[in-house]
Enzyme design. Structure first.
Site, PDB file in Angstrom:
ATOM      1  N   ASN A 158      57.359  55.826  61.687  1.00  0.00           N
ATOM      2  CA  ASN A 158      57.726  55.934  60.298  1.00  0.00           C
ATOM      3  C   ASN A 158      58.929  56.951  59.849  1.00  0.00           C
ATOM      4  O   ASN A 158      59.544  56.585  58.992  1.00  0.00           O
ATOM      5  CB  ASN A 158      56.510  56.465  59.430  1.00  0.00           C
ATOM      6  CG  ASN A 158      55.849  57.504  59.799  1.00  0.00           C
ATOM      7  OD1 ASN A 158      55.300  57.610  60.943  1.00  0.00           O
ATOM      8  ND2 ASN A 158      55.548  58.448  58.935  1.00  0.00           N
ATOM      9  N   GLN A 178      54.381  50.301  59.841  1.00  0.00           N
ATOM     10  CA  GLN A 178      56.276  50.425  59.579  1.00  0.00           C
ATOM     11  C   GLN A 178      56.813  49.117  60.273  1.00  0.00           C
ATOM     12  O   GLN A 178      57.685  48.848  59.762  1.00  0.00           O
ATOM     13  CB  GLN A 178      56.646  51.551  59.986  1.00  0.00           C
ATOM     14  CG  GLN A 178      56.390  52.677  59.444  1.00  0.00           C
ATOM     15  CD  GLN A 178      56.994  52.861  57.851  1.00  0.00           C
ATOM     16  OE1 GLN A 178      57.923  52.131  57.435  1.00  0.00           O
ATOM     17  NE2 GLN A 178      56.264  53.393  56.979  1.00  0.00           N
ATOM     18  N   SER A 211      49.895  47.640  55.675  1.00  0.00           N
ATOM     19  CA  SER A 211      49.564  47.651  54.089  1.00  0.00           C
ATOM     20  C   SER A 211      50.861  46.828  53.313  1.00  0.00           C
ATOM     21  O   SER A 211      51.931  46.658  54.005  1.00  0.00           O
ATOM     22  CB  SER A 211      49.119  48.922  53.431  1.00  0.00           C
ATOM     23  OG  SER A 211      50.466  49.782  53.616  1.00  0.00           O
ATOM     24  N   HIS A 265      52.483  47.519  50.588  1.00  0.00           N
ATOM     25  CA  HIS A 265      53.220  48.224  49.820  1.00  0.00           C
ATOM     26  C   HIS A 265      54.643  48.391  50.830  1.00  0.00           C
ATOM     27  O   HIS A 265      55.779  48.882  50.178  1.00  0.00           O
ATOM     28  CB  HIS A 265      52.891  49.411  49.005  1.00  0.00           C
ATOM     29  CG  HIS A 265      52.506  50.728  49.867  1.00  0.00           C
ATOM     30  ND1 HIS A 265      53.486  51.772  49.983  1.00  0.00           N
ATOM     31  CD2 HIS A 265      51.495  50.911  50.698  1.00  0.00           C
ATOM     32  CE1 HIS A 265      52.872  52.740  50.694  1.00  0.00           C
ATOM     33  NE2 HIS A 265      51.624  52.155  51.075  1.00  0.00           N
ATOM     34  N   THR A 280      34.230  44.639  45.270  1.00  0.00           N
ATOM     35  CA  THR A 280      34.940  43.405  44.762  1.00  0.00           C
ATOM     36  C   THR A 280      36.164  43.638  45.214  1.00  0.00           C
ATOM     37  O   THR A 280      36.904  44.584  45.056  1.00  0.00           O
ATOM     38  CB  THR A 280      34.782  43.433  43.177  1.00  0.00           C
ATOM     39  OG1 THR A 280      33.580  43.311  43.025  1.00  0.00           O
ATOM     40  CG2 THR A 280      35.590  42.323  42.877  1.00  0.00           C
ATOM     41  N   CYS A 303      53.414  61.004  52.559  1.00  0.00           N
ATOM     42  CA  CYS A 303      51.890  61.662  52.746  1.00  0.00           C
ATOM     43  C   CYS A 303      52.146  62.860  53.090  1.00  0.00           C
ATOM     44  O   CYS A 303      51.301  63.711  52.713  1.00  0.00           O
ATOM     45  CB  CYS A 303      51.166  60.876  53.642  1.00  0.00           C
ATOM     46  SG  CYS A 303      51.151  59.064  53.425  1.00  0.00           S
TER      47      CYS A 303
HETATM   48  N1  PLP Z   1      50.983  54.528  59.157  1.00  0.00           N
HETATM   49  C1  PLP Z   1      52.246  54.760  58.832  1.00  0.00           C
HETATM   50  C2  PLP Z   1      53.016  54.597  60.116  1.00  0.00           C
HETATM   51  C3  PLP Z   1      52.609  54.915  57.687  1.00  0.00           C
HETATM   52  O1  PLP Z   1      54.100  54.996  57.586  1.00  0.00           O
HETATM   53  C4  PLP Z   1      52.006  54.850  56.425  1.00  0.00           C
HETATM   54  C5  PLP Z   1      52.684  55.218  55.123  1.00  0.00           C
HETATM   55  O2  PLP Z   1      53.584  55.896  55.200  1.00  0.00           O
HETATM   56  C6  PLP Z   1      50.663  54.699  56.738  1.00  0.00           C
HETATM   57  C7  PLP Z   1      50.088  54.597  58.050  1.00  0.00           C
HETATM   58  C8  PLP Z   1      49.598  54.926  55.356  1.00  0.00           C
HETATM   59  O3  PLP Z   1      50.039  53.721  54.627  1.00  0.00           O
HETATM   60  P1  PLP Z   1      49.022  53.478  53.328  1.00  0.00           P
HETATM   61  O4  PLP Z   1      50.087  54.154  52.346  1.00  0.00           O
HETATM   62  O5  PLP Z   1      49.131  51.994  52.936  1.00  0.00           O
HETATM   63  O6  PLP Z   1      47.947  54.134  53.395  1.00  0.00           O
END
Ligand code: PLP
Length: 399
Positions: free
Chosen positions: A164, A192, A212, A214, A253, A339
């Protein structure tokens, strides 16, 4: 110029130029109609089996599951919906470990996302498993020969497909082979990579994978966990118990509008990935080449060829990245993953590449996306060059 960018139909970022698509992406407006339909018109609970609102919602969820599965060449019955990649990672690794006994070790990599590293740390402190962290080379690559698994001892190997912060893409098929040779489970965080490069979970040998919505222009709050079907069976214990949703693996749900948006985002990504990635890669290369030509003492982190086409992590020697970001206040970029951006320590990814603290504090991730325009890249090039010159001049006056 900036006003033009702000008012551009394709770009509605209130901060000016948004180059932080590694953190999250703007929802693709093409998803809105379907998402809203499931907030307002077809708002039933997909577990309601006694009326049409429930049936409609269940049908929409299954259609979305098909699109999500198709993006990674899985079967719909191999996908469960969660709230995020982080939740999927927890469900996969902690759920797996809860079913195993008599294993002693698990392997992960030094440049994994915190969601994986923290989950592994928790496993390491709450179970008998020892977590071994594999180093990376200067380009961010784990050496496949270093993935040493022992039959009967190694529970799982967890290594990401694409990083990432620097975008480096890993040869996960080779990692999977090493894991399988020792009957260990192979998990990959493909958050990613999904939607940016083609993924075939079966060809890559993945047993479990997480991603995910987003990160691929879908809504926040919805993720997917891939669990390979077939033999040998992957058994997971559910972390969230209740009504037995998602095959008993993730009770609660379902977030139908989010899931529908995720499905549509995956469908579009599959169709447009090749074109998007070629266009975005050209813009990324333009940015890098212009900065390398104009600025002395800068460098690119990660593998220049084998990386995501949208990601550029650049070091500006002697310049504090946060000061530079503040100076370019209308360009949204980041020093490390969202994060961990509250943590003042240098990026663990850049440290793992062998950078000093000072070098790591001088690096910025520029991550482009579907809506990035050539004008925004031109604007960014000029702004970065001007800010770096200004900050370097002010430092030389101060010393
Ligand atoms: N793994 C990677 C490589 C990511 O870049 C991210 C988010 O930045 C995540 C996991 C976590 O994703 P989520 O925000 O959907 O929990």
């Amino acid at each position: 110029m900036l006003e033009t960018i702000r008012s551009s139909k394709r770009h509605t970022c209130s901060t000016g130029v948004y180059l932080d698509h590694g953190a999250t992406t703007r929802l693709d407006e093409r998803l809105l109609e379907k998402i809203l339909h499931h907030f307002i018109k077809s708002w039933g609970n997909p577990s309601s089996r006694d009326h049409a609102l429930g049936w409609d919602a269940a049908e929409a969820v299954e259609e979305a599951r098909g699109h999500v599965a198709e993006l990674i060449n899985a079967s719909p019955n191999e996908i469960i919906f969660t709230s995020s990649a982080t939740e999927s990672i927890n469900c996969a690794l902690r759920g797996l470990v809860a079913t195993l006994s008599a294993k002693q070790q698990a392997l992960t990599g030094a440049t994994e996302h915190e969601a994986v590293l923290e989950t592994c740390r928790l496993i390491g402190t709450t179970t008998a498993l020892r977590i071994d962290i594999l180093p990376v080379d200067r380009l961010g690559r784990v050496n496949p020969d270093a993935v040493e698994c022992k039959t009967g001892e190694t529970a799982f190997v967890s290594l990401m497909l694409a990083n990432n912060e620097i975008g480096t893409i890993h040869p996960v098929r080779r990692f999977a082979e090493a894991a399988h040779a020792a009957e260990a489970v192979f998990f990959s965080d493909v958050t990613q990579a999904a939607g940016k490069i083609p993924i075939d979970v079966h060809e890559l040998g993945l047993d479990l994978a997480a991603f995910s919505a987003h990160k691929l222009y879908g809504p926040k709050g919805v993720g997917a966990l891939f669990i390979r079907s077939g033999e040998p069976e992957i058994k997971l214990e559910s972390l969230i118990v209740g009504g037995g949703h998602e095959g008993g693996l993730r009770a609660g749900t379902l977030n139908v509008p989010g899931i529908v948006g995720f499905g549509e985002a995956c469908r579009i990504a599959k169709l447009e990935m090749a074109e998007d990635s070629a266009r975005i890669g050209k813009l990324r290369d333009k940015l890098e080449n212009a900065l390398l030509a104009e600025l002395s003492d800068i460098w690119i982190n990660g593998h220049r060829e084998n990386r995501l086409s949208n990601t550029s992590n650049i070091g500006f020697r002697g310049v504090d990245a946060r000061t530079l970001i503040r100076d370019m206040h209308d360009i949204a970029v980041s020093t490390k993953s969202a994060c961990s951006s509250g943590d003042p320590s240098p990026s663990h990814v850049l440290k793992a590449l062998g950078l000093t603290d000072d070098e790591a504090y001088s690096c910025i991730r520029f991550s482009l996306g579907r809506f990035t325009t050539p004008e925004e890249i031109d604007y960014t090039i000029n702004k970065v060059i001007a800010s770096v010159h200004k900050l370097r001049r002010s430092m030389s006056v101060a010393t």
